[in-house]
Design a protein around this motif. Structure first.
Motif, PDB file in Angstrom:
ATOM      1  N   ARG A  47       0.823  -1.222   0.000  1.00  0.00           N
ATOM      2  CA  ARG A  47       0.000   0.000   0.000  1.00  0.00           C
ATOM      3  C   ARG A  47       0.855   1.269   0.000  1.00  0.00           C
ATOM      4  O   ARG A  47       0.307   2.374   0.074  1.00  0.00           O
ATOM      5  CB  ARG A  47      -0.923  -0.004   1.224  1.00  0.00           C
ATOM      6  CG  ARG A  47      -1.898  -1.161   1.248  1.00  0.00           C
ATOM      7  CD  ARG A  47      -2.645  -1.246   2.570  1.00  0.00           C
ATOM      8  NE  ARG A  47      -3.616  -0.185   2.743  1.00  0.00           N
ATOM      9  CZ  ARG A  47      -4.240   0.072   3.887  1.00  0.00           C
ATOM     10  NH1 ARG A  47      -3.972  -0.658   4.964  1.00  0.00           N
ATOM     11  NH2 ARG A  47      -5.108   1.062   3.980  1.00  0.00           N
ATOM     12  N   LEU A  53      -6.998   5.169   3.452  1.00  0.00           N
ATOM     13  CA  LEU A  53      -8.372   4.796   3.086  1.00  0.00           C
ATOM     14  C   LEU A  53      -9.357   5.789   3.703  1.00  0.00           C
ATOM     15  O   LEU A  53      -9.299   6.067   4.895  1.00  0.00           O
ATOM     16  CB  LEU A  53      -8.680   3.394   3.624  1.00  0.00           C
ATOM     17  CG  LEU A  53      -8.428   2.195   2.725  1.00  0.00           C
ATOM     18  CD1 LEU A  53      -8.948   0.939   3.407  1.00  0.00           C
ATOM     19  CD2 LEU A  53      -9.072   2.384   1.367  1.00  0.00           C
ATOM     20  N   GLU A  54     -10.272   6.272   2.879  1.00  0.00           N
ATOM     21  CA  GLU A  54     -11.323   7.136   3.406  1.00  0.00           C
ATOM     22  C   GLU A  54     -12.379   6.284   4.103  1.00  0.00           C
ATOM     23  O   GLU A  54     -12.540   5.101   3.799  1.00  0.00           O
ATOM     24  CB  GLU A  54     -11.982   7.909   2.261  1.00  0.00           C
ATOM     25  CG  GLU A  54     -11.064   8.880   1.557  1.00  0.00           C
ATOM     26  CD  GLU A  54     -11.740   9.481   0.327  1.00  0.00           C
ATOM     27  OE1 GLU A  54     -12.980   9.487   0.267  1.00  0.00           O
ATOM     28  OE2 GLU A  54     -11.001   9.931  -0.561  1.00  0.00           O
ATOM     29  N   ARG A  57     -14.612   3.170   2.702  1.00  0.00           N
ATOM     30  CA  ARG A  57     -13.925   2.563   1.559  1.00  0.00           C
ATOM     31  C   ARG A  57     -13.161   1.312   1.992  1.00  0.00           C
ATOM     32  O   ARG A  57     -12.736   1.181   3.146  1.00  0.00           O
ATOM     33  CB  ARG A  57     -12.947   3.550   0.924  1.00  0.00           C
ATOM     34  CG  ARG A  57     -13.582   4.846   0.449  1.00  0.00           C
ATOM     35  CD  ARG A  57     -14.636   4.615  -0.632  1.00  0.00           C
ATOM     36  NE  ARG A  57     -14.071   4.071  -1.847  1.00  0.00           N
ATOM     37  CZ  ARG A  57     -13.654   4.811  -2.870  1.00  0.00           C
ATOM     38  NH1 ARG A  57     -13.751   6.132  -2.805  1.00  0.00           N
ATOM     39  NH2 ARG A  57     -13.154   4.253  -3.955  1.00  0.00           N
ATOM     40  N   GLY A  58     -12.966   0.428   1.043  1.00  0.00           N
ATOM     41  CA  GLY A  58     -12.186  -0.776   1.283  1.00  0.00           C
ATOM     42  C   GLY A  58     -11.046  -0.874   0.278  1.00  0.00           C
ATOM     43  O   GLY A  58     -11.037  -0.178  -0.749  1.00  0.00           O
ATOM     44  N   TRP A  59     -10.088  -1.718   0.587  1.00  0.00           N
ATOM     45  CA  TRP A  59      -8.960  -1.965  -0.323  1.00  0.00           C
ATOM     46  C   TRP A  59      -8.692  -3.459  -0.350  1.00  0.00           C
ATOM     47  O   TRP A  59      -8.762  -4.132   0.685  1.00  0.00           O
ATOM     48  CB  TRP A  59      -7.708  -1.228   0.171  1.00  0.00           C
ATOM     49  CG  TRP A  59      -6.465  -1.538  -0.629  1.00  0.00           C
ATOM     50  CD1 TRP A  59      -6.048  -0.908  -1.764  1.00  0.00           C
ATOM     51  CD2 TRP A  59      -5.488  -2.553  -0.354  1.00  0.00           C
ATOM     52  NE1 TRP A  59      -4.870  -1.462  -2.210  1.00  0.00           N
ATOM     53  CE2 TRP A  59      -4.498  -2.481  -1.362  1.00  0.00           C
ATOM     54  CE3 TRP A  59      -5.347  -3.523   0.654  1.00  0.00           C
ATOM     55  CZ2 TRP A  59      -3.397  -3.326  -1.402  1.00  0.00           C
ATOM     56  CZ3 TRP A  59      -4.253  -4.376   0.605  1.00  0.00           C
ATOM     57  CH2 TRP A  59      -3.286  -4.274  -0.412  1.00  0.00           C
ATOM     58  N   ALA A 109     -12.056   0.206   5.920  1.00  0.00           N
ATOM     59  CA  ALA A 109     -11.979   1.377   6.796  1.00  0.00           C
ATOM     60  C   ALA A 109     -13.278   1.512   7.584  1.00  0.00           C
ATOM     61  O   ALA A 109     -14.254   0.788   7.330  1.00  0.00           O
ATOM     62  CB  ALA A 109     -11.723   2.623   5.961  1.00  0.00           C
ATOM     63  N   GLU A 194      -8.831   0.146  11.082  1.00  0.00           N
ATOM     64  CA  GLU A 194      -9.043  -0.687   9.903  1.00  0.00           C
ATOM     65  C   GLU A 194      -9.261  -2.144  10.312  1.00  0.00           C
ATOM     66  O   GLU A 194      -8.623  -2.644  11.233  1.00  0.00           O
ATOM     67  CB  GLU A 194      -7.833  -0.593   8.966  1.00  0.00           C
ATOM     68  CG  GLU A 194      -7.689   0.782   8.318  1.00  0.00           C
ATOM     69  CD  GLU A 194      -6.494   0.855   7.387  1.00  0.00           C
ATOM     70  OE1 GLU A 194      -5.558   0.037   7.545  1.00  0.00           O
ATOM     71  OE2 GLU A 194      -6.491   1.730   6.506  1.00  0.00           O
TER      72      GLU A 194
END
Ligand SMILES: [Fe+2]
Length: 216
Positions: A47, A53-54, A57-59, A109, A194
């Motif tokens: 990352r 991450l807002e 939102r996810g990643w 997040a 997170e």
């Protein structure tokens, strides 16, 4: 002669059949911490350069982190877990012939959720939990028997026998494994931190060569 009882139907009068099994293993603290160190360092590496991450939102990482050296220890644990399940299910003859077909990290997040889904084209799936802050420490499993949704009388008490959803609590160091067809979802992360997990799929290596032949 009907036996005298406060309840007409006792638990002993019920025959459970065709259960949907979810296997839950809690790793000991030293293994949990060692895995977390390696995975978190790897994720920081992946990352790097990305904005934080807002909320909401996810990643997700790429789907082949199982090929990375820094996931080797987790992969080893996953392989042991999958082997144990194949043994548990008495599939041992083919138990050593499976492969992890995908493995990826998910970061959610605050406010981020994961909608209901399953993992087609695999036999077993699972999740290893790295960071599960309070308010982000559960996963929902949904009844795979679609017919049961056709008529749903109101219940006076929600029980394991009348629910269409089971919420499984997890902790850092929990490894969950389940049939890939079993639908699941994650509610919005209620924590400021997170929620970090690593998911995987496993499938029989020899499926086309051996298992896909007609059984009749
Ligand atoms: Fe999933």
């Amino acid at each position: 002669m009907v036996k005298e009882s406060n309840r007409w139907m006792e638990a002993s009068d019920v025959i459970p059949m065709f259960p949907s099994l979810v296997w839950k293993i809690q790793f000991e603290a030293s293994l949990r911490d060692a895995l977390a160190r390696g995975i978190l360092a790897a994720l920081a590496d992946m990352r790097r350069g990305l904005p934080p991450l807002e909320a909401g939102r996810g990643w997700q990482s790429g789907q082949a982190v199982h090929e990375r050296e820094d996931f080797r220890d987790l992969v080893s644990c996953v392989r042991r877990g999958v082997t144990s399940i194949l043994r548990f299910l008495r599939f041992l003859r083919i138990g050593d012939a499976f492969e992890i077909t995908a493995c990826w990290a998910t970061v959610l997040a605050k406010g981020a959720a994961h909608k209901i889904h399953s993992h087609p084209n695999n036999f077993l799936s699972g999740v290893y939990y790295v960071c599960t802050p309070p308010g982000a420490d559960a996963i929902n499993f949904h009844d795979p028997r679609r017919q049961t949704a056709v008529i749903r009388p109101p219940v006076v008490e929600l029980t394991a026998d009348n629910t269409d959803q089971v919420v499984v609590k997890v902790r850092n160091g929990t490894l969950l494994m389940f049939p890939s067809f079993l639908e699941h979802s994650v509610d919005a992360n209620l924590s400021e931190e997170e929620r970090i997990s690593v998911s995987f799929n496993a499938m029989f290596s020899s499926f086309t060569q051996q298992l896909s032949k007609p059984l009749w």
